[in-house]
Motif scaffolding. Structure first.
Motif, PDB file in Angstrom:
ATOM      1  N   ALA A  21     -21.579 -66.942  44.490  1.00 15.84           N
ATOM      2  CA  ALA A  21     -20.489 -66.688  45.433  1.00 15.84           C
ATOM      3  C   ALA A  21     -19.198 -67.354  44.969  1.00 15.84           C
ATOM      4  O   ALA A  21     -18.112 -66.759  45.033  1.00 15.84           O
ATOM      5  CB  ALA A  21     -20.877 -67.182  46.827  1.00 15.84           C
ATOM      6  N   ALA A  22     -19.301 -68.595  44.476  1.00 13.41           N
ATOM      7  CA  ALA A  22     -18.115 -69.303  43.986  1.00 13.41           C
ATOM      8  C   ALA A  22     -17.512 -68.584  42.789  1.00 13.41           C
ATOM      9  O   ALA A  22     -16.278 -68.463  42.670  1.00 13.41           O
ATOM     10  CB  ALA A  22     -18.471 -70.741  43.614  1.00 13.41           C
ATOM     11  N   LEU A  23     -18.363 -68.090  41.888  1.00 18.67           N
ATOM     12  CA  LEU A  23     -17.879 -67.358  40.720  1.00 18.67           C
ATOM     13  C   LEU A  23     -17.120 -66.108  41.140  1.00 18.67           C
ATOM     14  O   LEU A  23     -16.047 -65.793  40.588  1.00 18.67           O
ATOM     15  CB  LEU A  23     -19.054 -66.980  39.819  1.00 18.67           C
ATOM     16  N   LEU A  24     -17.634 -65.399  42.131  1.00 17.69           N
ATOM     17  CA  LEU A  24     -16.954 -64.196  42.605  1.00 17.69           C
ATOM     18  C   LEU A  24     -15.603 -64.528  43.243  1.00 17.69           C
ATOM     19  O   LEU A  24     -14.635 -63.771  43.096  1.00 17.69           O
ATOM     20  CB  LEU A  24     -17.843 -63.449  43.600  1.00 17.69           C
ATOM     21  N   VAL A  25     -15.520 -65.662  43.937  1.00 14.12           N
ATOM     22  CA  VAL A  25     -14.237 -66.079  44.506  1.00 14.12           C
ATOM     23  C   VAL A  25     -13.228 -66.366  43.405  1.00 14.12           C
ATOM     24  O   VAL A  25     -12.048 -66.006  43.500  1.00 14.12           O
ATOM     25  CB  VAL A  25     -14.417 -67.305  45.421  1.00 14.12           C
ATOM     26  N   VAL A  26     -13.689 -67.016  42.337  1.00 14.71           N
ATOM     27  CA  VAL A  26     -12.804 -67.297  41.200  1.00 14.71           C
ATOM     28  C   VAL A  26     -12.282 -65.992  40.604  1.00 14.71           C
ATOM     29  O   VAL A  26     -11.085 -65.849  40.319  1.00 14.71           O
ATOM     30  CB  VAL A  26     -13.544 -68.119  40.129  1.00 14.71           C
ATOM     31  N   LEU A  27     -13.165 -65.009  40.437  1.00 11.56           N
ATOM     32  CA  LEU A  27     -12.757 -63.716  39.899  1.00 11.56           C
ATOM     33  C   LEU A  27     -11.821 -62.993  40.871  1.00 11.56           C
ATOM     34  O   LEU A  27     -10.891 -62.295  40.447  1.00 11.56           O
ATOM     35  CB  LEU A  27     -13.988 -62.853  39.617  1.00 11.56           C
ATOM     36  N   TYR A  28     -12.050 -63.178  42.148  1.00 11.02           N
ATOM     37  CA  TYR A  28     -11.207 -62.563  43.177  1.00 11.02           C
ATOM     38  C   TYR A  28      -9.754 -63.029  43.067  1.00 11.02           C
ATOM     39  O   TYR A  28      -8.819 -62.265  43.339  1.00 11.02           O
ATOM     40  CB  TYR A  28     -11.784 -62.927  44.550  1.00 11.02           C
ATOM     41  N   HIS A  29      -9.562 -64.263  42.638  1.00 13.29           N
ATOM     42  CA  HIS A  29      -8.211 -64.819  42.551  1.00 13.29           C
ATOM     43  C   HIS A  29      -7.553 -64.589  41.192  1.00 13.29           C
ATOM     44  O   HIS A  29      -6.440 -65.061  40.966  1.00 13.29           O
ATOM     45  CB  HIS A  29      -8.246 -66.324  42.857  1.00 13.29           C
ATOM     46  N   LEU A  30      -8.229 -63.876  40.299  1.00 13.02           N
ATOM     47  CA  LEU A  30      -7.590 -63.536  39.029  1.00 13.02           C
ATOM     48  C   LEU A  30      -6.313 -62.745  39.290  1.00 13.02           C
ATOM     49  O   LEU A  30      -6.291 -61.857  40.147  1.00 13.02           O
ATOM     50  CB  LEU A  30      -8.529 -62.703  38.158  1.00 13.02           C
ATOM     51  N   PRO A  31      -5.250 -63.030  38.561  1.00 14.64           N
ATOM     52  CA  PRO A  31      -4.018 -62.236  38.722  1.00 14.64           C
ATOM     53  C   PRO A  31      -4.244 -60.777  38.326  1.00 14.64           C
ATOM     54  O   PRO A  31      -5.175 -60.462  37.584  1.00 14.64           O
ATOM     55  CB  PRO A  31      -3.034 -62.914  37.766  1.00 14.64           C
ATOM     56  N   ASN A  32      -3.392 -59.927  38.790  1.00 11.85           N
ATOM     57  CA  ASN A  32      -3.498 -58.503  38.471  1.00 11.85           C
ATOM     58  C   ASN A  32      -2.915 -58.245  37.083  1.00 11.85           C
ATOM     59  O   ASN A  32      -1.921 -57.539  36.911  1.00 11.85           O
ATOM     60  CB  ASN A  32      -2.751 -57.679  39.525  1.00 11.85           C
ATOM     61  N   TRP A  33      -3.553 -58.852  36.066  1.00  8.36           N
ATOM     62  CA  TRP A  33      -3.114 -58.637  34.683  1.00  8.36           C
ATOM     63  C   TRP A  33      -3.304 -57.181  34.279  1.00  8.36           C
ATOM     64  O   TRP A  33      -2.572 -56.668  33.455  1.00  8.36           O
ATOM     65  CB  TRP A  33      -3.919 -59.523  33.729  1.00  8.36           C
ATOM     66  N   ASN A  34      -4.342 -56.570  34.876  1.00  7.28           N
ATOM     67  CA  ASN A  34      -4.650 -55.181  34.579  1.00  7.28           C
ATOM     68  C   ASN A  34      -5.388 -54.594  35.781  1.00  7.28           C
ATOM     69  O   ASN A  34      -6.333 -55.205  36.275  1.00  7.28           O
ATOM     70  CB  ASN A  34      -5.506 -55.083  33.314  1.00  7.28           C
ATOM     71  N   PRO A  35      -4.987 -53.420  36.252  1.00  5.27           N
ATOM     72  CA  PRO A  35      -5.604 -52.865  37.466  1.00  5.27           C
ATOM     73  C   PRO A  35      -7.102 -52.653  37.349  1.00  5.27           C
ATOM     74  O   PRO A  35      -7.817 -52.748  38.350  1.00  5.27           O
ATOM     75  CB  PRO A  35      -4.862 -51.526  37.652  1.00  5.27           C
ATOM     76  N   ILE A  37      -9.599 -54.448  36.057  1.00  2.00           N
ATOM     77  CA  ILE A  37     -10.396 -55.604  36.465  1.00  2.00           C
ATOM     78  C   ILE A  37     -10.097 -55.973  37.908  1.00  2.00           C
ATOM     79  O   ILE A  37     -11.005 -56.203  38.714  1.00  2.00           O
ATOM     80  CB  ILE A  37     -10.127 -56.801  35.537  1.00  2.00           C
ATOM     81  N   HIS A  38      -8.811 -56.016  38.235  1.00  3.32           N
ATOM     82  CA  HIS A  38      -8.412 -56.497  39.561  1.00  3.32           C
ATOM     83  C   HIS A  38      -8.965 -55.616  40.674  1.00  3.32           C
ATOM     84  O   HIS A  38      -9.248 -56.107  41.765  1.00  3.32           O
ATOM     85  CB  HIS A  38      -6.890 -56.545  39.641  1.00  3.32           C
ATOM     86  N   HIS A  39      -9.135 -54.319  40.406  1.00  3.00           N
ATOM     87  CA  HIS A  39      -9.559 -53.402  41.453  1.00  3.00           C
ATOM     88  C   HIS A  39     -11.035 -53.045  41.379  1.00  3.00           C
ATOM     89  O   HIS A  39     -11.472 -52.121  42.076  1.00  3.00           O
ATOM     90  CB  HIS A  39      -8.708 -52.129  41.404  1.00  3.00           C
ATOM     91  N   LEU A  40     -11.807 -53.738  40.553  1.00  2.00           N
ATOM     92  CA  LEU A  40     -13.260 -53.564  40.621  1.00  2.00           C
ATOM     93  C   LEU A  40     -13.722 -53.917  42.036  1.00  2.00           C
ATOM     94  O   LEU A  40     -13.414 -55.000  42.538  1.00  2.00           O
ATOM     95  CB  LEU A  40     -13.954 -54.461  39.602  1.00  2.00           C
ATOM     96  N   SER A 336      -7.134 -58.256  29.007  1.00  2.00           N
ATOM     97  CA  SER A 336      -7.408 -58.885  30.309  1.00  2.00           C
ATOM     98  C   SER A 336      -8.823 -59.428  30.378  1.00  2.00           C
ATOM     99  O   SER A 336      -9.066 -60.508  30.916  1.00  2.00           O
ATOM    100  CB  SER A 336      -7.180 -57.876  31.438  1.00  2.00           C
ATOM    101  N   ILE A 337      -9.776 -58.670  29.827  1.00  2.00           N
ATOM    102  CA  ILE A 337     -11.170 -59.139  29.818  1.00  2.00           C
ATOM    103  C   ILE A 337     -11.284 -60.416  28.994  1.00  2.00           C
ATOM    104  O   ILE A 337     -11.924 -61.395  29.419  1.00  2.00           O
ATOM    105  CB  ILE A 337     -12.095 -58.048  29.267  1.00  2.00           C
ATOM    106  N   LEU A 338     -10.655 -60.435  27.821  1.00  2.00           N
ATOM    107  CA  LEU A 338     -10.712 -61.626  26.976  1.00  2.00           C
ATOM    108  C   LEU A 338     -10.040 -62.814  27.650  1.00  2.00           C
ATOM    109  O   LEU A 338     -10.580 -63.937  27.649  1.00  2.00           O
ATOM    110  CB  LEU A 338     -10.042 -61.333  25.630  1.00  2.00           C
TER     111      LEU A 338
END
Length: 374
Positions: A21-35, A37-40, A336-338
């Protein structure tokens, strides 16, 4: 109930859930560097993982303290231990964020380098600092509470929810198993009926925490010694429900409220089903480690991201767009993935260091201060 050895592994499995759950929260706060990843969907809706935290917390606290709070001295000891668990990491991150604001101010006033997003000390001002310092930010509207280290709103909400739990256990001990689900039901009903999008932090915490208390009571009262009370499909069913919330729900109301019973069902499934592939996977060492450092990871990832973003700006000079008031560099999907993988590695490293040198030592010091042996 299950044997102590079995219970140990079940707690580790819940630690793994907390880590995921914590990992998903971290990913949730990733900037929208690329739509891409951000919109998965699973990432875009991962804010619901905080509500899963609340349910897990309620389960753990009820299981550990349901019969231990006999007087105000016990309540004070209980709350002091919660303070020792939460506050040192919180205070460290508050100081770091204050340093970030000061750095932004110096760059702007001395060197003419203005912030590309929010001006220094505009939102992160003196009053916001006081709310953060005294752990009361969850009592303010959501937008007002998202200052300095924004994830700390959940720590604020939990700290006072712990106190509510302790007082109810002290004065209403005989009917607490009626009061706890009632509080959860009232809060969920309020979220459903009124949809308070801008003032829901405490309601979400109370709803989740006392849902966790309720499922803990059910498991303690009805769990069999062999741990097999529910069918194996309970775990995948609960996972599907939680994923459906992150993908389909549009806010912390309506369908999004399924997160509370779904989280409770996941806990019950882990503790009350026979050995299965899901439980064995949750017992993996690396997942248990992720759960162990999850609080430090959760609290520190925002500051890591701020510094990381500045390095990216200087290193790549990519075009930027303003998204939700924040200037964000734009990259290809591969880039963005890298960048995300490197960011996660930095977050994991810092989380381990913070756990080893701040979180764990201060938690142990608070227990030694109260002469708690184990």
């Amino acid at each position: 109930m299950a044997s102590s050895q079995a219970r140990k592994f079940k707690v580790e499995e819940l630690e793994s859930v907390r880590g995921i759950a914590a990992l998903l929260v971290v990913l949730y706060h990733l900037p929208n560097w690329n739509p891409f990843i951000h919109h998965l969907p699973i990432i875009h809706g991962a804010g619901f993982m905080v509500d899963l935290f609340f349910v897990l917390s309620g389960f753990v606290i009820f299981t550990a303290y349901q019969n231990k709070l006999k007087n105000w001295s016990d309540v004070a000891r209980f709350q002091f231990l919660r303070f020792g668990r939460l506050y040192p990491v919180h205070l460290l991150m508050l100081v770091i964020y204050l340093m970030i604001e000061t750095l932004k101010y110096v760059l702007q006033t001395k060197f003419g380098i203005a912030s590309l997003s929010k001006p220094p000390f505009e939102e992160n001002n003196f009053y916001a600092f006081l709310r953060e310092f005294f752990l009361v930010k969850a009592f303010w509207p959501n937008e007002t509470a998202m200052t300095f280290n924004s994830p700390a709103w959940s720590i604020s909400a939990e700290f006072y929810t712990y106190l509510i739990f302790a007082v109810i256990t002290l004065y209403l001990n005989k009917i607490k198993t009626f009061v706890f689900p009632l509080i959860s039901l009232i809060c969920i009903s309020a979220l459903f009926l009124y949809q308070p999008e801008h003032y829901n932090f405490m309601l979400r915490c109370l709803a989740g925490f006392f849902t966790g208390c309720t499922v803990a009571y059910f498991i303690l009262k009805h769990g069999h010694a062999d741990g097999a009370l529910l069918p194996v499909f309970t775990i995948p069913l609960s996972i599907v429900l939680i994923l459906s919330v992150t993908i389909l729900a549009s806010g912390f109301y309506g369908y999004g409220l399924i997160i509370y019973p779904a989280s409770a069902l996941l806990i019950a499934g882990i503790l009350l089903t026979p050995d299965n592939i899901f439980k064995r996977y949750l017992s993996k060492t690396w997942l248990i480690w992720l759960g162990t450092v999850s609080y430090s990871l959760y609290m520190s990832h925002g500051a890591v991201l701020w510094f990381y973003n500045q390095v990216i700006r200087v290193a790549f000079h990519h075009p930027e767009v303003v998204i939700r008031g924040i200037s964000t560099p734009q990259f290809t999907t591969g880039e963005s993935i890298l960048l995300s993988i490197i960011y996660l590695m930095i977050c994991f490293t810092l989380a381990q260091l913070m756990y080893s040198y701040i979180e764990k030592p201060f938690r142990e010091k608070s227990r030694r201060f109260l002469n708690i042996k184990n």
